[in-house]
Design a protein around this motif. Sequence first.
Motif, PDB file in Angstrom:
ATOM      1  N   ARG A  87       4.272  -8.311  -0.088  1.00  0.00           N
ATOM      2  CA  ARG A  87       4.532  -7.079   0.677  1.00  0.00           C
ATOM      3  C   ARG A  87       3.340  -6.641   1.524  1.00  0.00           C
ATOM      4  NH1 ARG A  87       9.269  -4.452  -1.123  1.00  0.00           N
ATOM      5  NH2 ARG A  87      10.592  -6.124  -1.941  1.00  0.00           N
ATOM      6  N   LYS A  88       2.469  -7.579   1.837  1.00  0.00           N
ATOM      7  CA  LYS A  88       1.373  -7.295   2.752  1.00  0.00           C
ATOM      8  C   LYS A  88       1.866  -7.429   4.192  1.00  0.00           C
ATOM      9  CE  LYS A  88      -2.637  -8.512  -0.093  1.00  0.00           C
ATOM     10  NZ  LYS A  88      -3.194  -7.139  -0.044  1.00  0.00           N
ATOM     11  N   GLU A 119       7.069   0.860  11.658  1.00  0.00           N
ATOM     12  CA  GLU A 119       8.222   0.408  12.432  1.00  0.00           C
ATOM     13  C   GLU A 119       8.062  -1.034  12.881  1.00  0.00           C
ATOM     14  OE1 GLU A 119      10.240   4.043  14.894  1.00  0.00           O
ATOM     15  OE2 GLU A 119       8.316   3.308  15.607  1.00  0.00           O
ATOM     16  N   ASN A 120       9.075  -1.851  12.545  1.00  0.00           N
ATOM     17  CA  ASN A 120       9.243  -3.188  13.133  1.00  0.00           C
ATOM     18  C   ASN A 120       8.066  -4.118  12.904  1.00  0.00           C
ATOM     19  OD1 ASN A 120      11.800  -2.384  14.284  1.00  0.00           O
ATOM     20  ND2 ASN A 120      10.641  -1.265  15.837  1.00  0.00           N
ATOM     21  N   VAL A 121       7.350  -3.929  11.797  1.00  0.00           N
ATOM     22  CA  VAL A 121       6.260  -4.847  11.459  1.00  0.00           C
ATOM     23  C   VAL A 121       6.807  -6.001  10.620  1.00  0.00           C
ATOM     24  CG1 VAL A 121       4.511  -3.033  11.512  1.00  0.00           C
ATOM     25  CG2 VAL A 121       5.650  -3.579   9.346  1.00  0.00           C
ATOM     26  N   VAL A 122       6.036  -7.071  10.554  1.00  0.00           N
ATOM     27  CA  VAL A 122       6.398  -8.238   9.745  1.00  0.00           C
ATOM     28  C   VAL A 122       5.545  -8.232   8.484  1.00  0.00           C
ATOM     29  CG1 VAL A 122       6.487 -10.763   9.674  1.00  0.00           C
ATOM     30  CG2 VAL A 122       7.033  -9.550  11.800  1.00  0.00           C
ATOM     31  N   ASN A 162       0.814  -1.227   0.000  1.00  0.00           N
ATOM     32  CA  ASN A 162       0.000   0.000   0.000  1.00  0.00           C
ATOM     33  C   ASN A 162       0.842   1.269   0.000  1.00  0.00           C
ATOM     34  OD1 ASN A 162       0.969  -0.043   2.609  1.00  0.00           O
ATOM     35  ND2 ASN A 162      -1.022  -0.334   3.588  1.00  0.00           N
ATOM     36  N   GLY A 163       2.171   1.113  -0.174  1.00  0.00           N
ATOM     37  CA  GLY A 163       3.030   2.279  -0.339  1.00  0.00           C
ATOM     38  C   GLY A 163       3.721   2.774   0.898  1.00  0.00           C
TER      39      GLY A 163
END
Length: 529
Positions: free
Chosen positions: A306-307, A297-300, A43-44
């Motif tokens: 790329r979701k 920040e720091n998401v998986v 989503n950019g």
Amino acid sequence: MERELFNLKRHDITVETIIRNPAPGKFYEDAIKYDPGSVITDNGALVVRSGKRTGRSPADKRVVKTDGIEENLWWGDINIPLDEHTYKINHRRAIDYLNTRERLYVIDGFAGWDPNYRLKVRIIAERPYHGLFMHNMLIRPTQEELAEFGEPDFVVYNAGKFPANTYTEGMTSDASVDVNFKTNTMVILGTEYAGEMKKGIFTVMHYLMPKKDVLSMHCSANEGEDNDVALFFGLSGTGKTTLSADSSRKLIGDDEHCWSEDGVFNIEGGCYAKTINLTEEHEPEIFNAIKFGTVLENVVYDPVTRKVDYKDVSITQNTRASYPIEYISNSKIPCMAGHPENIIFLTYDAFGVLPPVSKLTPEQAMYHFISGYTAKVAGTEMGVTEPQATFSACFGAAFLVWPPARYAEMLAEKMRKHGAKAWLVNTGLTGGGYETGSRIDLKSTRAIINAIHSGKLDKVETVKDDVFGLSIPTSCPDVPADILIPRNTWGNADKYDQQAQKLGQLFNRNFEKYKEESSDEIIAAGPKI
């Protein structure tokens, strides 16, 4: 122009490539080129990692104690004193490190939407991520304002990739976040977590604004169609951001505000929302704000699609999104409004004792403001299953500079002067304690908030709670009446009474340290054991 003959020599920095206030796209380009681990989501949004520290380091925060700083600041575990000599060592360490970089990013922006009180802030950092983060979180100047920006009122030197020297006196780790009110500077060493910059500026405003008779507050704020303003105070996990992001009301801001003689204004130009378990269904405004220009920040994320998987907390539970406040479709720009009509204290009571909503007297409002209560369920790894009470003065003790009573007195004065009402809203458990209770559903909590906004809840009959002395409404539109009186929701009333006594004791024990600076009326507003 990226170079535009701008330099940082006035700050003793000689790096030639200085990129000042670029467009978000430039931060993206440089993050992909120079910042390993940065990726763009489907989503950019820009995904980044903050290194080994994924949250603030409060034990490493220092305030420089100088002759020009008042002795009656709230010195202690929150504002740990640092001597000037040690600060100079850390400052020099940061400058020397920044001078080894090939390029630096400068963000010049404002803290405070009210021009009468706004602070000119300069951020100097090496990571594109930090630049974009503060581009979002500060109020973005127009090109004309940027051309006339002049010298900043406060400067942040972010050398977070470079550690503090642990052998330097006063250092407790290789991280050090130092605020100097005499030189109007802040130095960051050993931590790349971007929230240190945001909260550092908040700390500065907490120091400066009360000196101008302006109350600085850790709260969110929104405004209804009739220009009625509400403030939401609450610690992490209580629903402060979620409940203030209401599609039927204009968002003034989600975290940091000031209350002056003219009304309320946001300190920030953006929002910093938790994304753990984020869904479009439950938090559509926040979900839809995550797009190009947003920092995640720091998401998986899935490396192919790329979701982002907002349920995955394998890196940290403190996953965050930083975005300009304009990304909230119903935000109010400029982020200023009149005086609040309702003050809402949010708490997640894991003991299942406090009612879903209660109306507070002015004295009770001060008591609960100073207490700043919520509760968390303890981890089970050591066999502990009971909830843990958490108290944070003024619902943000980590950022206070003056003693909590000073902020409480200012809040009381402004509430009296402008006729604001205070409410305690429990978003935690009902129907029992941790083992048997269930969380009050979001639909009911939203209905309670709507009834406060409309004024309907102010007109219903109430009953008095025996331990906390709270005035509990016996009815509320669109809320099941059987959940409003917590004692009635427990299968065993005696167990409820025991739990209420236990929680009351925790309140009283915590308040002991504030008794000396509190009035008899405020002390009397606490639980009766």
